[in-house]
Design an enzyme around this catalytic site. Structure first.
Site, PDB file in Angstrom:
ATOM      1  N   ASP A  44       0.855  -1.195   0.000  1.00  0.00           N
ATOM      2  CA  ASP A  44       0.000   0.000   0.000  1.00  0.00           C
ATOM      3  C   ASP A  44       0.890   1.244   0.000  1.00  0.00           C
ATOM      4  O   ASP A  44       1.720   1.414   0.889  1.00  0.00           O
ATOM      5  CB  ASP A  44      -0.917  -0.022   1.226  1.00  0.00           C
ATOM      6  CG  ASP A  44      -2.072   0.953   1.107  1.00  0.00           C
ATOM      7  OD1 ASP A  44      -1.847   2.106   0.675  1.00  0.00           O
ATOM      8  OD2 ASP A  44      -3.201   0.569   1.437  1.00  0.00           O
ATOM      9  N   SER A  85      -7.344   3.932  -1.036  1.00  0.00           N
ATOM     10  CA  SER A  85      -7.105   2.486  -1.067  1.00  0.00           C
ATOM     11  C   SER A  85      -8.387   1.692  -1.291  1.00  0.00           C
ATOM     12  O   SER A  85      -8.317   0.558  -1.775  1.00  0.00           O
ATOM     13  CB  SER A  85      -6.461   2.031   0.245  1.00  0.00           C
ATOM     14  OG  SER A  85      -5.161   2.577   0.346  1.00  0.00           O
ATOM     15  N   THR A 138      -7.897  -2.138   2.057  1.00  0.00           N
ATOM     16  CA  THR A 138      -7.338  -3.017   1.023  1.00  0.00           C
ATOM     17  C   THR A 138      -7.839  -4.456   1.150  1.00  0.00           C
ATOM     18  O   THR A 138      -8.446  -4.977   0.208  1.00  0.00           O
ATOM     19  CB  THR A 138      -5.797  -2.935   1.021  1.00  0.00           C
ATOM     20  OG1 THR A 138      -5.408  -1.565   0.989  1.00  0.00           O
ATOM     21  CG2 THR A 138      -5.212  -3.674  -0.164  1.00  0.00           C
ATOM     22  N   GLU A 253      -1.076  -8.131   1.921  1.00  0.00           N
ATOM     23  CA  GLU A 253      -0.834  -6.690   1.886  1.00  0.00           C
ATOM     24  C   GLU A 253       0.189  -6.251   2.930  1.00  0.00           C
ATOM     25  O   GLU A 253       0.055  -6.566   4.122  1.00  0.00           O
ATOM     26  CB  GLU A 253      -2.127  -5.899   2.133  1.00  0.00           C
ATOM     27  CG  GLU A 253      -1.888  -4.385   1.972  1.00  0.00           C
ATOM     28  CD  GLU A 253      -2.908  -3.495   2.663  1.00  0.00           C
ATOM     29  OE1 GLU A 253      -3.562  -3.936   3.623  1.00  0.00           O
ATOM     30  OE2 GLU A 253      -3.012  -2.324   2.246  1.00  0.00           O
ATOM     31  N   ASP A 258       2.163   2.806   3.261  1.00  0.00           N
ATOM     32  CA  ASP A 258       1.292   3.972   3.081  1.00  0.00           C
ATOM     33  C   ASP A 258       1.287   4.875   4.310  1.00  0.00           C
ATOM     34  O   ASP A 258       1.319   6.108   4.176  1.00  0.00           O
ATOM     35  CB  ASP A 258      -0.125   3.457   2.801  1.00  0.00           C
ATOM     36  CG  ASP A 258      -1.162   4.548   2.741  1.00  0.00           C
ATOM     37  OD1 ASP A 258      -1.086   5.381   1.826  1.00  0.00           O
ATOM     38  OD2 ASP A 258      -2.055   4.567   3.617  1.00  0.00           O
ATOM     39  N   HIS A 262       2.166   8.849   4.630  1.00  0.00           N
ATOM     40  CA  HIS A 262       1.303   9.902   5.200  1.00  0.00           C
ATOM     41  C   HIS A 262       2.043  10.676   6.287  1.00  0.00           C
ATOM     42  O   HIS A 262       1.857  11.875   6.437  1.00  0.00           O
ATOM     43  CB  HIS A 262       0.025   9.294   5.793  1.00  0.00           C
ATOM     44  CG  HIS A 262      -0.980   8.880   4.766  1.00  0.00           C
ATOM     45  ND1 HIS A 262      -1.664   9.785   3.990  1.00  0.00           N
ATOM     46  CD2 HIS A 262      -1.408   7.651   4.375  1.00  0.00           C
ATOM     47  CE1 HIS A 262      -2.488   9.131   3.169  1.00  0.00           C
ATOM     48  NE2 HIS A 262      -2.346   7.823   3.378  1.00  0.00           N
ATOM     49  N   ASP A 300      -1.361  -0.031  -4.639  1.00  0.00           N
ATOM     50  CA  ASP A 300      -2.675   0.543  -4.966  1.00  0.00           C
ATOM     51  C   ASP A 300      -2.564   2.006  -5.393  1.00  0.00           C
ATOM     52  O   ASP A 300      -3.422   2.540  -6.072  1.00  0.00           O
ATOM     53  CB  ASP A 300      -3.648   0.376  -3.791  1.00  0.00           C
ATOM     54  CG  ASP A 300      -3.083   0.868  -2.464  1.00  0.00           C
ATOM     55  OD1 ASP A 300      -1.883   1.237  -2.404  1.00  0.00           O
ATOM     56  OD2 ASP A 300      -3.848   0.887  -1.488  1.00  0.00           O
ATOM     57  N   HIS A 301      -1.462   2.653  -4.975  1.00  0.00           N
ATOM     58  CA  HIS A 301      -1.166   4.044  -5.337  1.00  0.00           C
ATOM     59  C   HIS A 301       0.153   4.390  -4.666  1.00  0.00           C
ATOM     60  O   HIS A 301       0.652   3.621  -3.839  1.00  0.00           O
ATOM     61  CB  HIS A 301      -2.263   5.006  -4.837  1.00  0.00           C
ATOM     62  CG  HIS A 301      -2.571   4.817  -3.380  1.00  0.00           C
ATOM     63  ND1 HIS A 301      -1.701   5.231  -2.388  1.00  0.00           N
ATOM     64  CD2 HIS A 301      -3.589   4.202  -2.745  1.00  0.00           C
ATOM     65  CE1 HIS A 301      -2.184   4.893  -1.214  1.00  0.00           C
ATOM     66  NE2 HIS A 301      -3.336   4.255  -1.396  1.00  0.00           N
TER      67      HIS A 301
END
Ligand code: MG
Ligand code: ZN
Length: 367
Positions: A44, A85, A138, A253, A258, A262, A300-301
């Protein structure tokens, strides 16, 4: 009369030898090999910089580099450039774009069938592993249906509607400390699951239907003591699902790359990604030995708009810069290994990951 008899015998011999030839031809003709199992590994928020940092930490020697088929994936949601997500999880899980925040429902709220559900309907085993609550966006996208990714208790309830065989992660509170007072772990037991809440039990588990909710909420960060949770969980999921002779679908995952993004915390990002690549190595070892497993590794990004602004040639003292505290719309890389991997080269939408998995599994349609 005798002449006819010989003719008939001759004809029979020719026909028989033709059949043998046909059979031999069918055996030697190279059929495109279909995978029996698919393991989809999602980092992620894992963009190219997150991977580059890991590559440098590992002295240019990443496990992901064992994959020979590489693609780039566009991650936008149905109506926004920058996905979350939930929308990107839904795209990979169902082949449909939706709005940010939606878990495998379309913009009208209609349920979208997921690759995990299609695999189940086709007799395969299925599983989910995450370094977050198993109800988080996710993993939830592969099993739940809800317009609101934060509706964790309803998402937990959705686990009871499926044939999933193994799930391992955090999120016990969403099953057992609920506003409605229900104890979903009891319902899971009634449906035949072995419910596990202690990490120490994982290693010795020998059954074939496992609900392992090993943390009340999320597992800790690698650098705050998660230890080898992801390795143990991934190994146990594969070992358990591999007992099904029809094959399996498993999503693993690494959830917290991620969260490091952040936080604009490069150490957090790098330690999570380094661990993820370690597990990729274990999974590729299994796939190499097995020969019938397709491994897909992607994100996912991207998160943080992370980049490298300096450092020495040997990869030491890299300087990182984050351009946002949120996600970015940049392409994410995809790596594939095993039978069917060649289908994953090129540039394509995240929804194509679902389409390609359906195709290589040989599944005709979603219903
Ligand atoms: Mg996630
Ligand atoms: Zn995020």
């Amino acid at each position: 009369m005798k002449k006819y008899f010989y003719l008939i015998i001759l004809f029979a011999i020719i026909t028989a030898s033709c059949d043998i030839k046909k059979e031999q031809k069918a055996n030697t003709e190279q059929q495109p090999k279909k995978p029996k199992n698919i393991i989809l590994m999602i980092g992620d928020g894992m963009g190219l910089t997150q991977m580059y940092a890991t590559y440098k930490v590992k002295k240019d020697n990443m496990n992901i580099a064992r994959c020979r088929h590489i693609g780039l994936v566009n991650t936008s949601s149905i109506d926004e450039l920058i996905t979350d997500s939930a929308a990107s999880g839904t795209a990979m899980a169902t082949g449909e774009k939706t709005r940010n925040g939606h878990i495998s429902v379309d913009t009208a709220g209609k349920r979208l069938k997921t690759i995990l559900e299609v695999a189940e309907a086709n007799g395969k085993a299925s599983g989910l592993v995450a370094t977050a609550a198993i109800t988080h966006a996710t993993p939830a996208s592969f099993i739940a249906h809800n317009p609101d990714r934060n509706d964790y208790e309803a998402i937990a309830t959705d686990f009871l509607d499926t044939g999933i065989d193994v799930f391992i992660g955090g999120g016990l509170d969403h099953f057992d400390k609920r506003e409605d007072g229900l104890l979903l772990t009891d319902s899971l037991k009634a449906r035949g699951y072995d419910v596990m809440t202690e990490k120490e039990e994982l290693l010795n588990y020998q059954g074939n239907q496992l609900a392992a909710l090993l943390y009340a909420k999320h597992p800790p960060k690698v650098y705050e003591g998660r230890q080898d949770f992801l390795e143990k969980a991934s190994n146990k999921a594969i070992e358990t699902l591999d007992k099904d002779k029809d094959g399996f679908f498993l999503m693993i995952e690494s959830s917290q790359i991620d969260w490091g993004g952040h936080d604009n915390d490069a150490d957090y990002v790098i330690q999570e990604t380094v661990e993820f690549d370690d597990i990729v190595g274990k999974v590729l070892d299994f796939a190499e030995k097995d020969g019938e497993t397709l491994v897909i590794i992607t994100a996912d990004h991207e998160t943080g708009g992370m980049t490298v602004t300096g450092g020495s040639l040997d990869g030491e003292n890299l300087e990182y810069h984050f351009s946002t505290g949120h996600h970015t719309p940049l392409f994410v890389p995809l790596f594939a290994y095993g039978p069917g991997a060649e289908e994953f080269t090129g540039i394509y939408e995240n929804t194509a990951i679902f389409d390609k998995m359906m195709q290589v599994f040989g599944f005709e349609n979603k219903e």
